[in-house]
Design a protein around this motif. Structure first.
Motif, PDB file in Angstrom:
ATOM      1  N   GLU A 238      28.504  30.225  57.519  1.00 16.63           N
ATOM      2  CA  GLU A 238      29.236  30.580  58.975  1.00 16.63           C
ATOM      3  C   GLU A 238      27.920  30.834  60.080  1.00 16.63           C
ATOM      4  O   GLU A 238      28.102  30.363  61.212  1.00 16.63           O
ATOM      5  N   LEU A 239      26.978  31.412  59.781  1.00 17.31           N
ATOM      6  CA  LEU A 239      25.842  31.503  60.594  1.00 17.31           C
ATOM      7  C   LEU A 239      25.022  30.383  61.120  1.00 17.31           C
ATOM      8  O   LEU A 239      24.809  30.253  62.324  1.00 17.31           O
ATOM      9  N   ARG A 240      24.858  29.726  60.211  1.00 19.07           N
ATOM     10  CA  ARG A 240      24.205  28.654  60.495  1.00 19.07           C
ATOM     11  C   ARG A 240      25.109  27.505  61.314  1.00 19.07           C
ATOM     12  O   ARG A 240      24.704  26.855  62.140  1.00 19.07           O
ATOM     13  N   THR A 241      26.391  27.520  61.093  1.00 17.43           N
ATOM     14  CA  THR A 241      27.243  26.761  62.121  1.00 17.43           C
ATOM     15  C   THR A 241      27.409  27.136  63.189  1.00 17.43           C
ATOM     16  O   THR A 241      27.421  26.416  64.084  1.00 17.43           O
ATOM     17  N   LEU A 242      27.332  28.701  63.476  1.00 15.41           N
ATOM     18  CA  LEU A 242      27.149  29.183  64.778  1.00 15.41           C
ATOM     19  C   LEU A 242      25.768  28.687  65.532  1.00 15.41           C
ATOM     20  O   LEU A 242      26.103  28.688  66.845  1.00 15.41           O
ATOM     21  N   CYS A 243      24.811  28.525  64.914  1.00  9.50           N
ATOM     22  CA  CYS A 243      23.412  28.410  65.449  1.00  9.50           C
ATOM     23  C   CYS A 243      23.465  26.869  65.630  1.00  9.50           C
ATOM     24  O   CYS A 243      22.280  26.547  66.378  1.00  9.50           O
ATOM     25  N   ASN A 244      23.898  26.143  65.130  1.00 13.87           N
ATOM     26  CA  ASN A 244      23.817  24.548  64.995  1.00 13.87           C
ATOM     27  C   ASN A 244      25.362  24.028  65.362  1.00 13.87           C
ATOM     28  O   ASN A 244      25.972  23.291  64.248  1.00 13.87           O
ATOM     29  N   PRO A 248      28.035  21.327  62.042  1.00 12.92           N
ATOM     30  CA  PRO A 248      28.740  22.270  61.686  1.00 12.92           C
ATOM     31  C   PRO A 248      28.854  21.941  59.987  1.00 12.92           C
ATOM     32  O   PRO A 248      28.981  21.105  59.427  1.00 12.92           O
ATOM     33  N   LEU A 249      29.062  23.093  59.273  1.00 13.94           N
ATOM     34  CA  LEU A 249      29.204  23.202  57.813  1.00 13.94           C
ATOM     35  C   LEU A 249      30.376  23.454  57.395  1.00 13.94           C
ATOM     36  O   LEU A 249      31.143  24.464  57.817  1.00 13.94           O
ATOM     37  N   GLU A 250      30.943  22.593  56.421  1.00 14.33           N
ATOM     38  CA  GLU A 250      32.137  22.639  55.915  1.00 14.33           C
ATOM     39  C   GLU A 250      32.128  23.069  54.596  1.00 14.33           C
ATOM     40  O   GLU A 250      31.800  22.197  53.620  1.00 14.33           O
ATOM     41  N   LEU A 251      32.652  24.111  54.224  1.00 10.42           N
ATOM     42  CA  LEU A 251      32.269  24.981  52.731  1.00 10.42           C
ATOM     43  C   LEU A 251      33.667  24.938  52.008  1.00 10.42           C
ATOM     44  O   LEU A 251      34.495  25.559  52.643  1.00 10.42           O
ATOM     45  N   GLY A 283      26.495  15.979  62.997  1.00 13.27           N
ATOM     46  CA  GLY A 283      27.815  15.838  62.345  1.00 13.27           C
ATOM     47  C   GLY A 283      27.957  16.646  61.343  1.00 13.27           C
ATOM     48  O   GLY A 283      27.318  17.467  60.910  1.00 13.27           O
ATOM     49  N   PRO A 284      29.228  16.709  61.017  1.00  6.22           N
ATOM     50  CA  PRO A 284      29.565  17.789  60.087  1.00  6.22           C
ATOM     51  C   PRO A 284      29.115  17.400  58.574  1.00  6.22           C
ATOM     52  O   PRO A 284      28.829  16.277  58.146  1.00  6.22           O
ATOM     53  N   VAL A 300      25.879  18.744  48.582  1.00  9.41           N
ATOM     54  CA  VAL A 300      25.515  18.765  50.112  1.00  9.41           C
ATOM     55  C   VAL A 300      25.590  17.216  50.469  1.00  9.41           C
ATOM     56  O   VAL A 300      24.831  16.316  49.935  1.00  9.41           O
ATOM     57  N   GLN A 301      26.640  17.224  51.452  1.00 10.57           N
ATOM     58  CA  GLN A 301      26.689  15.658  51.886  1.00 10.57           C
ATOM     59  C   GLN A 301      26.856  15.513  53.213  1.00 10.57           C
ATOM     60  O   GLN A 301      27.880  15.660  54.057  1.00 10.57           O
TER      61      GLN A 301
END
Length: 319
Positions: A238-244, A248-251, A283-284, A300-301
């Motif tokens: 969540e932190l990395r998605t906010l900063c980038n 975005p990261l989809e977990l 991109g995500p 991780v993709q």
């Protein structure tokens, strides 16, 4: 009982004398019907074998343990030479006063003439050569005992050193990961529009991760509970998605997430390393964590990139 000194002495004596008897057995068979020949074998082989055992035992258990343990090789040489020379004198004295015809005789003369005996220097040199062989055997045996005694300690020290090295590497990785999070947080705090909402949320997430990395007592061990690791991994995502925002990261987490323990911060470090390999990819990014029996699989993709898989050992819960 095996470390009891009388027991230790007699056990070594029995083994030594058994070897001496085995060596002297052919001579005993030949000399069994000759009083003179039997006495010569008993003195030269049996009695002097017993004297050699005293030299062996003195070196192994009295004079050499300390210098061998402290690797004082000069002391080993000096003490061995002194012991060998001392026993050479003892052997000559025993032969001179008690058994001159069995020990010191050099040549038997005809009837009516005196036998020819070894002089002290010649016999001393002969006895010294035999003593040096005994000393070499004693030193080798002392090294073997020393290795058996210090082997478990050496293994414990090596294990402790390896654990300290692993802890140091983990600390370096944690510091690097923390620095990256701080760097990613900087643009949000500098932006007035994002500072109040996203900035505050990012600071709270970062504080939770910081506490987990630096102050959580569970991290003093090699592994932490899987639920705790996954909770902080979600905070990291969540932190990395906010900063980038551009990546975005989809977990997605599947499987039984309530059982077992996992190496601390392993998921975060592996994911960050995988993302750093494609810094220009926008991109995500799909991140999947699958828990199955005793294996945790991380996938991780990034978009338009090949999926990467990582597997980690899942350990039973601490008792």
């Amino acid at each position: 009982m095996r470390h009891n000194k009388p027991y230790r002495y007699f056990m070594h004596l029995v083994v030594w004398m058994a070897l001496v008897l085995l060596y002297a057995y052919p001579s005993l068979r030949i000399s069994i019907h000759s009083v003179f020949g039997l006495k010569r074998v008993l003195v030269q082989d049996i009695l002097y074998g017993f004297i050699n055992f005293q030299l062996f035992f003195l070196l192994v258990f009295v004079w050499l343990p300390k210098p061998v343990a402290q690797r004082q090789y000069a002391q080993v040489v000096v003490r061995s030479i002194l012991a060998v020379c001392g026993f050479a004198v003892i052997k000559y004295a025993v032969g001179y006063f008690l058994f001159p015809d069995q020990v010191l005789v050099r040549m038997y003369s005809l009837i009516g003439k005196a036998n020819i005996y070894y002089s002290f220097p010649i016999y001393f040199l002969m006895a010294t050569k035999t003593g040096l062989g005994v000393a070499l055997l004693a030193y080798s045996y002392r090294l073997l005992l020393q290795r058996q005694q210090t082997g478990p300690q050496d293994r414990l020290l090596a294990s402790a050193a390896e654990a300290a090295r692993a802890r140091y590497i983990r600390m370096q990785e944690n510091s690097r990961l923390l620095l990256q999070n701080l760097q990613q947080l900087t643009p949000i705090l500098e932006d007035e529009h994002k500072r109040d909402q996203e900035g505050v949320k990012a600071i709270l997430l970062l504080s939770d991760l910081l506490r987990y990395m630096l102050y959580d007592k569970a991290l003093e061990k090699d592994t932490v509970s899987l639920p705790k690791e996954l909770l902080n991994f979600e905070r990291y995502v969540e932190l990395r998605t906010l900063c980038n925002n551009d990546q975005p990261l989809e977990l997605v987490i599947t499987g039984d997430t309530q059982q077992g323990t996992l190496a601390a911060l392993q998921l975060q470090q592996t994911t960050e390393a995988a993302l750093q390999e494609c810094p220009h990819n926008t991109g995500p990014v799909a991140i999947r964590v699958q828990v199955r029996q005793d294996v945790v699989t991380l996938s991780v993709q990034p978009v338009h990139a090949r999926e990467q898989h990582y597997q980690f050992k899942l350990y039973p819960d601490h008792v």
